[in-house]
Design a protein around this motif. Sequence first.
Motif, mmCIF file in Angstrom:
data_model
loop_
_atom_site.group_PDB
_atom_site.id
_atom_site.type_symbol
_atom_site.label_atom_id
_atom_site.label_comp_id
_atom_site.label_asym_id
_atom_site.label_seq_id
_atom_site.Cartn_x
_atom_site.Cartn_y
_atom_site.Cartn_z
ATOM 1 N N TYR A 1 2.030 -5.548 -2.754
ATOM 2 C CA TYR A 1 3.064 -4.695 -2.515
ATOM 3 C C TYR A 1 4.416 -5.742 -2.078
ATOM 4 O O TYR A 1 5.347 -5.360 -2.470
ATOM 5 C CB TYR A 1 2.715 -4.057 -1.455
ATOM 6 N N SER A 2 4.144 -6.835 -1.522
ATOM 7 C CA SER A 2 5.342 -7.434 -1.197
ATOM 8 C C SER A 2 5.863 -8.181 -2.365
ATOM 9 O O SER A 2 6.986 -8.485 -2.566
ATOM 10 C CB SER A 2 4.838 -8.755 -0.195
ATOM 11 N N ILE A 3 5.033 -8.784 -3.208
ATOM 12 C CA ILE A 3 5.674 -9.813 -4.235
ATOM 13 C C ILE A 3 6.194 -8.461 -5.312
ATOM 14 O O ILE A 3 7.207 -8.949 -6.061
ATOM 15 C CB ILE A 3 4.674 -10.553 -5.012
ATOM 16 N N ILE A 4 5.565 -7.422 -5.451
ATOM 17 C CA ILE A 4 5.979 -6.454 -6.418
ATOM 18 C C ILE A 4 7.137 -5.646 -5.930
ATOM 19 O O ILE A 4 8.184 -5.488 -6.906
ATOM 20 C CB ILE A 4 5.014 -5.354 -6.925
ATOM 21 N N GLY A 5 7.204 -5.680 -4.721
ATOM 22 C CA GLY A 5 8.620 -5.101 -4.224
ATOM 23 C C GLY A 5 9.882 -5.976 -4.343
ATOM 24 O O GLY A 5 10.848 -5.522 -4.744
ATOM 25 N N ALA A 6 9.496 -7.354 -4.225
ATOM 26 C CA ALA A 6 10.674 -8.227 -4.302
ATOM 27 C C ALA A 6 10.944 -8.357 -5.756
ATOM 28 O O ALA A 6 12.108 -8.703 -6.063
ATOM 29 C CB ALA A 6 10.142 -9.464 -3.800
ATOM 30 N N ALA A 7 9.946 -8.037 -6.876
ATOM 31 C CA ALA A 7 10.270 -8.069 -8.153
ATOM 32 C C ALA A 7 11.114 -6.966 -8.645
ATOM 33 O O ALA A 7 11.635 -6.978 -9.649
ATOM 34 C CB ALA A 7 9.053 -8.315 -9.093
ATOM 35 N N SER A 8 10.927 -5.898 -7.894
ATOM 36 C CA SER A 8 11.810 -4.573 -8.315
ATOM 37 C C SER A 8 13.106 -4.676 -8.084
ATOM 38 O O SER A 8 13.538 -4.803 -6.788
ATOM 39 C CB SER A 8 10.917 -3.493 -7.900
ATOM 40 N N ALA A 9 14.114 -4.385 -8.871
ATOM 41 C CA ALA A 9 15.475 -4.514 -8.724
ATOM 42 C C ALA A 9 15.919 -3.427 -7.533
ATOM 43 O O ALA A 9 16.864 -3.595 -7.076
ATOM 44 C CB ALA A 9 16.334 -4.399 -9.794
ATOM 45 N N THR A 10 15.252 -2.059 -7.512
ATOM 46 C CA THR A 10 15.698 -1.043 -6.651
ATOM 47 C C THR A 10 14.614 -1.021 -5.408
ATOM 48 O O THR A 10 14.875 -0.283 -4.724
ATOM 49 C CB THR A 10 15.549 0.221 -7.465
ATOM 50 N N GLY A 11 13.598 -1.644 -5.462
ATOM 51 C CA GLY A 11 12.511 -1.578 -4.290
ATOM 52 C C GLY A 11 11.539 -0.549 -4.656
ATOM 53 O O GLY A 11 11.558 -0.151 -5.686
ATOM 54 N N LEU A 12 10.430 -0.384 -3.786
ATOM 55 C CA LEU A 12 9.485 0.435 -4.001
ATOM 56 C C LEU A 12 9.643 1.927 -3.468
ATOM 57 O O LEU A 12 10.449 1.967 -2.585
ATOM 58 C CB LEU A 12 8.240 0.057 -3.371
ATOM 59 N N GLY A 13 9.146 2.803 -4.333
ATOM 60 C CA GLY A 13 9.303 4.340 -3.814
ATOM 61 C C GLY A 13 8.200 4.856 -3.511
ATOM 62 O O GLY A 13 7.158 4.420 -2.751
ATOM 63 N N ALA A 14 7.876 6.049 -4.467
ATOM 64 C CA ALA A 14 6.796 6.943 -3.838
ATOM 65 C C ALA A 14 5.781 6.372 -4.845
ATOM 66 O O ALA A 14 5.853 5.507 -5.944
ATOM 67 C CB ALA A 14 6.856 8.378 -4.331
ATOM 68 N N HIS A 15 4.221 7.019 -4.646
ATOM 69 C CA HIS A 15 3.051 6.394 -5.397
ATOM 70 C C HIS A 15 2.397 7.467 -5.956
ATOM 71 O O HIS A 15 2.217 8.573 -5.165
ATOM 72 C CB HIS A 15 2.293 5.308 -4.611
ATOM 73 N N ASP A 16 1.747 7.546 -6.898
ATOM 74 C CA ASP A 16 0.716 8.420 -7.188
ATOM 75 C C ASP A 16 -0.650 7.956 -7.084
ATOM 76 O O ASP A 16 -0.939 6.655 -7.647
ATOM 77 C CB ASP A 16 0.864 8.752 -8.797
ATOM 78 N N LEU A 17 -1.734 8.689 -6.632
ATOM 79 C CA LEU A 17 -2.880 8.101 -6.271
ATOM 80 C C LEU A 17 -4.048 9.189 -6.525
ATOM 81 O O LEU A 17 -3.809 10.085 -6.247
ATOM 82 C CB LEU A 17 -3.068 7.591 -4.963
ATOM 83 N N VAL A 18 -5.137 8.778 -7.231
ATOM 84 C CA VAL A 18 -6.028 9.488 -7.753
ATOM 85 C C VAL A 18 -7.474 8.850 -7.402
ATOM 86 O O VAL A 18 -7.669 7.587 -7.553
ATOM 87 C CB VAL A 18 -6.278 9.656 -8.991
ATOM 88 N N LEU A 19 -8.471 9.461 -6.288
ATOM 89 C CA LEU A 19 -9.373 8.886 -5.890
ATOM 90 C C LEU A 19 -10.735 9.616 -6.387
ATOM 91 O O LEU A 19 -10.702 10.984 -6.277
ATOM 92 C CB LEU A 19 -9.385 9.081 -4.223
ATOM 93 N N ASN A 20 -11.896 8.826 -6.771
ATOM 94 C CA ASN A 20 -12.803 9.786 -7.293
ATOM 95 C C ASN A 20 -14.200 8.717 -7.260
ATOM 96 O O ASN A 20 -13.993 7.585 -7.180
ATOM 97 C CB ASN A 20 -12.572 10.090 -8.852
ATOM 98 N N ALA A 21 -15.299 9.180 -7.427
ATOM 99 C CA ALA A 21 -16.511 8.673 -7.498
ATOM 100 C C ALA A 21 -16.789 8.122 -8.856
ATOM 101 O O ALA A 21 -16.533 8.761 -9.847
ATOM 102 C CB ALA A 21 -17.704 9.415 -7.023
ATOM 103 N N SER A 22 -17.510 6.951 -8.956
ATOM 104 C CA SER A 22 -17.573 6.351 -10.188
ATOM 105 C C SER A 22 -18.770 5.484 -10.114
ATOM 106 O O SER A 22 -19.437 5.318 -9.194
ATOM 107 C CB SER A 22 -16.211 5.638 -10.655
ATOM 108 N N ARG A 23 -19.001 4.872 -11.129
ATOM 109 C CA ARG A 23 -20.298 3.669 -11.319
ATOM 110 C C ARG A 23 -19.830 2.321 -11.703
ATOM 111 O O ARG A 23 -18.909 2.491 -12.706
ATOM 112 C CB ARG A 23 -21.532 4.442 -12.147
ATOM 113 N N ALA A 24 -20.202 1.467 -11.264
ATOM 114 C CA ALA A 24 -19.861 0.024 -11.651
ATOM 115 C C ALA A 24 -20.182 -0.150 -13.021
ATOM 116 O O ALA A 24 -21.302 -0.316 -13.658
ATOM 117 C CB ALA A 24 -20.410 -0.987 -10.659
ATOM 118 N N ASP A 25 -19.279 -0.748 -13.882
ATOM 119 C CA ASP A 25 -19.547 -1.294 -15.204
ATOM 120 C C ASP A 25 -19.874 -2.737 -14.960
ATOM 121 O O ASP A 25 -20.140 -3.462 -13.875
ATOM 122 C CB ASP A 25 -18.473 -1.246 -16.182
#
Length: 247
Positions: A149-173
């Motif tokens: 987050y630190s490096i992507i925040g510094a790379a963004s011209a406007t800074g970081l805002g909200a995030h979308d997050l989806v959580l689910n169960a899965s299986r390892a490929d």
Amino acid sequence: MDAAPHGGEGAALPPETVLMAQLGARRAELREALGQLVAEGLIVRRRGLGTRVVGEHSPMDLCIPGPGTSLECHLGAGAVSPHVVSWSWVRSTPAPIATRLRGVTSGDRTLRIDYVFHLGDEPIGVITNYVRAVEAGRLDRSEFTADFYSIIGAASATGLGAHDLVLNASRADEFVAAVLGIAPGDPVTAMDQVIRNTDGDGIVVAFMHFRSDVRLQISGIPRVTADRAGSEAGAPPPAARPAWGGF
């Protein structure tokens, strides 16, 4: 045999020779007892990592940044660290990813970053990020030592805002299984995330897979009301400090 006297969750058990001497047991008897503890889900044995007490979970606290939340809360405390395994440009971004990044089409380039989270020497999660070209061009791989987050925040011209997050169960490929030291098809916790700037533009799409014995506890989520999403009126933004953080 009881794993508890040898430490709490995550504690390493002594080598077999030490346990044999402590318990007065033969190797065959010891391995039978350890096998029973594995079957009961009380310990885990992995080649090169030894035997560890797992109890019910290996707890991992996370913090998702939001407006007004210091990125310092993602500088993990303790021995959790990211290890980059791939940093390369994708010439043609897959359409399902491109549609989630503002201004990106399936013919555009994005930067793919794969890294593994280690707790000490043990891999616990693997993360794949697709970064929009405008931000990717400002990233320096040598600066990614603790917190994405630190490096992507510094790379963004406007800074970081909200995030979308989806959580689910899965299986390892096969890739996830090989990195995490588990078998293909084993259960994992999967998370899909879109990181946005303060203008609401998607700038990173992330796919995360954590071992099933890792409990993900996300703190500081604002209350959602019927008319708007966010913190209660007058409440300060969440600033919970996790035991470790970042994806």
